[in-house]
Design an enzyme around this catalytic site. Structure first.
Site, PDB file in Angstrom:
ATOM      1  N   ARG A 439       0.983  43.773  54.610  1.00 52.73           N
ATOM      2  CA  ARG A 439       0.399  42.903  55.614  1.00 52.73           C
ATOM      3  C   ARG A 439       0.340  43.566  56.982  1.00 52.73           C
ATOM      4  O   ARG A 439      -0.602  43.352  57.732  1.00 52.73           O
ATOM      5  CB  ARG A 439       1.196  41.591  55.711  1.00 52.73           C
ATOM      6  CG  ARG A 439       0.967  40.662  54.526  1.00 52.73           C
ATOM      7  CD  ARG A 439       1.639  39.322  54.743  1.00 52.73           C
ATOM      8  NE  ARG A 439       1.470  38.471  53.568  1.00 52.73           N
ATOM      9  CZ  ARG A 439       0.459  37.629  53.377  1.00 52.73           C
ATOM     10  NH1 ARG A 439      -0.480  37.548  54.295  1.00 52.73           N
ATOM     11  NH2 ARG A 439       0.387  36.898  52.285  1.00 52.73           N
ATOM     12  N   GLU A 468       5.843  40.691  48.117  1.00 55.06           N
ATOM     13  CA  GLU A 468       5.663  39.269  47.838  1.00 55.06           C
ATOM     14  C   GLU A 468       5.511  39.061  46.341  1.00 55.06           C
ATOM     15  O   GLU A 468       4.902  39.877  45.644  1.00 55.06           O
ATOM     16  CB  GLU A 468       4.442  38.713  48.579  1.00 55.06           C
ATOM     17  CG  GLU A 468       4.572  38.816  50.092  1.00 55.06           C
ATOM     18  CD  GLU A 468       3.403  38.175  50.812  1.00 55.06           C
ATOM     19  OE1 GLU A 468       2.690  37.375  50.167  1.00 55.06           O
ATOM     20  OE2 GLU A 468       3.193  38.466  52.003  1.00 55.06           O
ATOM     21  N   GLU A 479      -6.888  35.085  50.263  1.00 53.35           N
ATOM     22  CA  GLU A 479      -6.050  35.351  51.428  1.00 53.35           C
ATOM     23  C   GLU A 479      -6.306  36.737  51.991  1.00 53.35           C
ATOM     24  O   GLU A 479      -6.389  36.930  53.214  1.00 53.35           O
ATOM     25  CB  GLU A 479      -4.576  35.208  51.019  1.00 53.35           C
ATOM     26  CG  GLU A 479      -3.576  35.592  52.090  1.00 53.35           C
ATOM     27  CD  GLU A 479      -3.322  34.469  53.088  1.00 53.35           C
ATOM     28  OE1 GLU A 479      -2.440  34.626  53.931  1.00 53.35           O
ATOM     29  OE2 GLU A 479      -4.032  33.452  53.010  1.00 53.35           O
ATOM     30  N   ASP A 536     -15.445  33.878  56.305  1.00 54.05           N
ATOM     31  CA  ASP A 536     -15.695  33.294  57.627  1.00 54.05           C
ATOM     32  C   ASP A 536     -16.179  34.401  58.555  1.00 54.05           C
ATOM     33  O   ASP A 536     -15.445  34.904  59.402  1.00 54.05           O
ATOM     34  CB  ASP A 536     -14.419  32.648  58.163  1.00 54.05           C
ATOM     35  CG  ASP A 536     -14.664  31.906  59.466  1.00 54.05           C
ATOM     36  OD1 ASP A 536     -15.844  31.694  59.806  1.00 54.05           O
ATOM     37  OD2 ASP A 536     -13.686  31.549  60.143  1.00 54.05           O
ATOM     38  N   HIS A 758      -2.092  25.079  45.364  1.00 56.18           N
ATOM     39  CA  HIS A 758      -2.391  26.183  44.454  1.00 56.18           C
ATOM     40  C   HIS A 758      -3.842  26.586  44.735  1.00 56.18           C
ATOM     41  O   HIS A 758      -4.780  26.003  44.175  1.00 56.18           O
ATOM     42  CB  HIS A 758      -2.212  25.757  42.994  1.00 56.18           C
ATOM     43  CG  HIS A 758      -0.829  25.273  42.675  1.00 56.18           C
ATOM     44  ND1 HIS A 758       0.268  26.099  42.652  1.00 56.18           N
ATOM     45  CD2 HIS A 758      -0.369  24.029  42.381  1.00 56.18           C
ATOM     46  CE1 HIS A 758       1.347  25.406  42.344  1.00 56.18           C
ATOM     47  NE2 HIS A 758       0.985  24.137  42.172  1.00 56.18           N
ATOM     48  N   CYS A 760      -5.463  29.051  43.875  1.00 55.02           N
ATOM     49  CA  CYS A 760      -6.193  29.587  42.720  1.00 55.02           C
ATOM     50  C   CYS A 760      -7.007  28.498  42.030  1.00 55.02           C
ATOM     51  O   CYS A 760      -8.049  28.773  41.431  1.00 55.02           O
ATOM     52  CB  CYS A 760      -5.219  30.189  41.704  1.00 55.02           C
ATOM     53  SG  CYS A 760      -3.992  31.296  42.402  1.00 55.02           S
TER      54      CYS A 760
END
Length: 792
Positions: A439, A468, A479, A536, A758, A760
């Site tokens: 990240r 993670e 994400e 976006d 969730h 997904c």
């Protein structure tokens, strides 16, 4: 024409009226053979008249002009459909195979036993002058002087008295032939009106006649249809005249054509219009452009209804079998393409381009249509992909998705075969494009991973965040896209400039030796489309025009890419203030050279340094004057939107097309590419509420009622956060909110818990909160702190 008679017979028998041929009346309730016999007798008795009045086939390139032959598929003209493949061949779905033919615009004779005349017959050109003078070629145009007011008074009197004879006679005469149609509706009977700018039609009178036609008695309406049949059944010689085009233009606006009972007649009218020469189509296109918005939209809707009804008839017995009228839909689509072309060339679109979408096609096997078009098979086949304006974004997205899936499967299979052939251990990870990033080093890690896995870009994407435990079932991918785009487009990063007035990003014009990060952004956009992820990104519309210039990678690596023809309107969408200033320069009435003191040289800031560029050779010494200011503005726009950012955009272009290489891109408008990439920013939570699914709850449970009360009252910012919390994106995909498959599930947990999601599966999990206040508090905390993934 034999087929026409067969269809007309079925229709007219239902309508219960007669068709007049010469001096005799043909009762369409009688046997079809009688109709053909009378037609043959008429052909014999009135041979002299037919020799003078016969019209030519709808267009012919034959040397003699006398050949007759079966129907050809309609040639695609550049201004109607410019999405043909380079080879020029056309393809069709199997259900629309058109018969093979000798010439594209020849119509068969009315009677099947008619034979072409001998090629060496004596023509009028071989006759002596004294004989020529005795022959009367041109029919004398009748004089019709009825005005709009007189016609409306006739309608009013007939409505009051119930006596419609006078009105009936008017309609019967007016629509009896192309000659009468022109006599009734032409502004001046003797004037040629042979320009694209003026059809020569008395529009007010025509609209009044058509507005009243559906109010007349049934026998009057049948008389109009009978007259149209008589006109369409005639064969003429020579090229179509402008009066013929005028008649087509008038007849196609007939409101009677909304009923399936008239579709046989309507289909033949459309067929004759579709097979006109390109020059004739050009005239019709410009005349259509002059229609009022109301009349134009009615025409579009009528054609859509015709196509949809032919595809999925409510009562199949009302229409001929598809095998006998496979040309109906191609004909209607061709005429619809004329209207689409007219809408496109209008300075201000007459109607939004979305009005040309036919949503019925979403329920057809469009992949068969796409593969037929893609394969460039039999050139006599019709496909909707040849006319992409009619395909909705839902269809185009589905085509791209399925095309992408096939490419993913192909790449995975090839990787598997390569491993097996080398007798290496097969790892299932080779079937995916695996991206592993930190990240804190998101951009650099992503660039390295995409560069290292360049050969695998067309595999299914899977993302892992180092440290993670989240498993990527789609949520981690969303994400990754969201965070990466947010960081790259931040103004501190320097790749893009954000214009507050237009609320959009634009490419920074600084020069460097490495544009790989622009290629990364292009690849991200391509991966998003390829993996059905919405981003976006706030680019102006002209970016998507440039992205489709050309729509497919050129074979020549040195060919320019992304250089679109852009205007001041495009600049307006990037920097409104500058565009406004240039518009004022164009409209300035004083002395431009003395008052503006401007040359063909512009300056811009690059990394804090002001640099100057000539718009043309020696531009710093060429003053801008009243005479050359249009050239100055065009060169300035081209410099800002094309030349100054060419290297940056070229890298971006190649990044996008390194992933998206589908032929389906040729089907897209720039606006549709934007929707595929970004989705829609317009949220409609009421629609989401109606489409929501429930697990453990029902829509009447107190928790669910409280949830929707809170969500519908949220400001737009929180609604977007909720959407992002649940789906991983705050944008609405193609197809709208209903396509999100939004699900609310119940979890048996303490009400102290925050809601879970969730991404997904576009699912939010709610404990059974006690009241609306508690739900609002917990939900607001959850959606406002929704970044990062973990496993329970």
């Amino acid at each position: 024409m034999f087929l026409l008679c067969e269809h007309m017979h079925t229709f007219l028998r239902k309508m219960g009226f007669c068709l007049v041929w010469g001096e005799e009346a043909v009762d369409f309730s009688t046997d079809e053979e009688m109709l053909l016999n009378i037609m043959r007798e008429n052909n014999t008795l009135h041979q002299g008249e037919r020799e003078r009045d016969r019209l030519p086939p709808i267009s012919s390139n034959s040397t003699s002009g006398l050949d007759r032959g079966p129907k050809l598929p309609y040639p695609s003209h550049s201004f109607i459909s410019n999405h043909k493949k380079e080879s020029g061949s056309q393809s069709l779905s199997s259900q629309f195979i058109l018969p093979g033919i000798r010439h594209g615009r020849d119509l068969p004779p009315i009677v099947p036993d008619v034979r072409p005349k001998h090629q060496h017959r004596i023509t009028i050109d071989l006759l002596p002058p004294e004989v020529k003078g005795r022959l009367a070629y041109e029919p004398v145009a009748p004089l019709r002087t009825k005005t709009t007011r007189e016609f409306q008074e006739d309608i009013e009197r007939a409505t009051v008295s119930g006596d419609w004879k006078h009105v009936h006679d008017f309609y019967l005469t007016t629509f009896g032939s192309f000659l009468e149609v022109n006599a009734a509706f032409k502004k001046e009977a003797s004037a040629p009106f042979d320009t694209t700018e003026d059809s020569g039609i008395n529009t007010k009178f025509l609209n009044a006649v058509y507005d009243a036609i559906l109010l007349t008695p049934p026998d009057t309406q049948k008389a109009v249809l009978k007259g149209i049949i008589n006109s369409l059944l005639r064969e003429w010689k020579g090229r179509r005249t402008k009066d013929d085009l005028r008649a087509y233009f008038i007849l196609v606006q007939n409101p009677q054509c909304t009923s399936p009972a008239t579709y046989v007649i309507y289909a033949h009218l459309l067929r004759q219009m579709a097979t006109l020469a390109e020059a004739d189509h050009y005239f019709l296109m410009h005349w259509f452009k002059k229609l009022s918005q109301k009349r134009f939209k009615l025409l579009v809707e009528r054609l859509h209804l015709f196509i949809s009804t032919r595809l999925f008839p409510a009562k199949p017995e009302e229409l001929p079998p598809m095998a006998k009228c496979s040309w109906w839909i191609p004909s209607a689509t061709k005429v619809l393409s004329l209207l689409n072309a007219a809408n496109s060339i209008s300075s201000t679109p007459i109607t939004p381009f979305v009005d040309f979408y036919n949503l019925t096609l979403e329920h057809t096997d469009f992949m068969v249509d796409y593969h037929t078009w893609q394969s460039q098979g039999n050139s006599t086949r019709f496909t909707f992909c040849q006319f992409p304006f009619i395909l909705s974004p839902v269809v185009k997205k589905a085509i791209i998705q399925k095309d992408s899936e096939q490419q993913m499967i192909s790449m995975a299979r090839q990787s598997l075969v390569d491993k097996v052939s080398r007798r290496q251990r097969v790892d299932m990870s080779l079937l995916f494009l695996n991206i592993k990033v930190r990240r804190l080093q998101l951009v650099s890690d992503s660039l390295d991973e995409l560069t290292r896995n360049r050969a695998d870009l067309k595999k299914k994407l899977k993302v892992t965040f180092v440290g993670e435990a989240g498993l990527d079932m789609g949520g981690l991918t969303k994400e990754w896209f969201l965070l990466l785009i947010r960081q790259i487009f931040h103004t501190d990063y320097g790749m893009f400039t954000f214009f507050k007035d237009s609320h959009c990003h634009w490419f920074s014009s600084w020069k460097c030796d490495n544009y790989s990060e622009f290629r990364l952004v292009g690849a991200l956009m391509g991966l998003a489309v390829y993996n059905s992820i919405t981003l976006d990104i706030r680019f102006p519309p002209c970016v998507y025009k440039k992205l489709l210039t050309p729509p497919l990678l050129p074979c020549d690596p040195d060919a320019p890419v992304g250089v679109a023809t852009l205007s001041l309107d495009d600049l307006q969408q990037v920097t409104p203030d500058l565009a406004h200033g240039l518009a004022e320069l164009l409209s300035y009435e004083g002395n431009v050279e003395e008052d503006f003191c401007t040359t063909f040289q512009v300056s811009q800031e690059e990394l804090g340094v002001i640099k100057s560029y000539n718009l043309k050779p020696g531009g710093d010494k060429i003053p801008v004057t009243n005479q050359n200011r249009k050239e100055y503005v065009q060169l300035y726009v081209d410099f800002l939107l094309n030349k100054s950012i060419y290297r940056q955009f070229a890298a971006f272009y190649y990044g996008f097309h390194s992933v998206c290489t589908s032929d389906a891109l040729m089907l897209l408008r720039p606006e549709e590419v934007e929707i595929l990439v970004c989705g829609s920013p317009n949220l409609d939570m009421s629609t989401l509420q109606k489409a929501a699914q429930y697990e453990g709850y029902s829509k009447t449970d107190p928790t669910i009622r409280a949830f929707w009360d809170v969500v519908l009252a949220f400001p737009l910012v929180l609604q977007k956060k909720l959407l992002h919390f649940t789906t991983g994106s705050d944008r609405v995909p193609v197809g709208g909110m209903a396509d999100l498959n939004f699900k609310i599930s119940k979890i048996d947990a303490s009400t102290d818990w925050l809601p879970l999601s969730h991404t997904c599966f576009n699912q939010i999990c709610l404990p059974p909160y006690k009241n609306k206040k508690e739900l609002k508090q917990k939900l607001t905390i959850a959606i406002s702190n929704a970044e990062g993934f973990g496993l329970e």
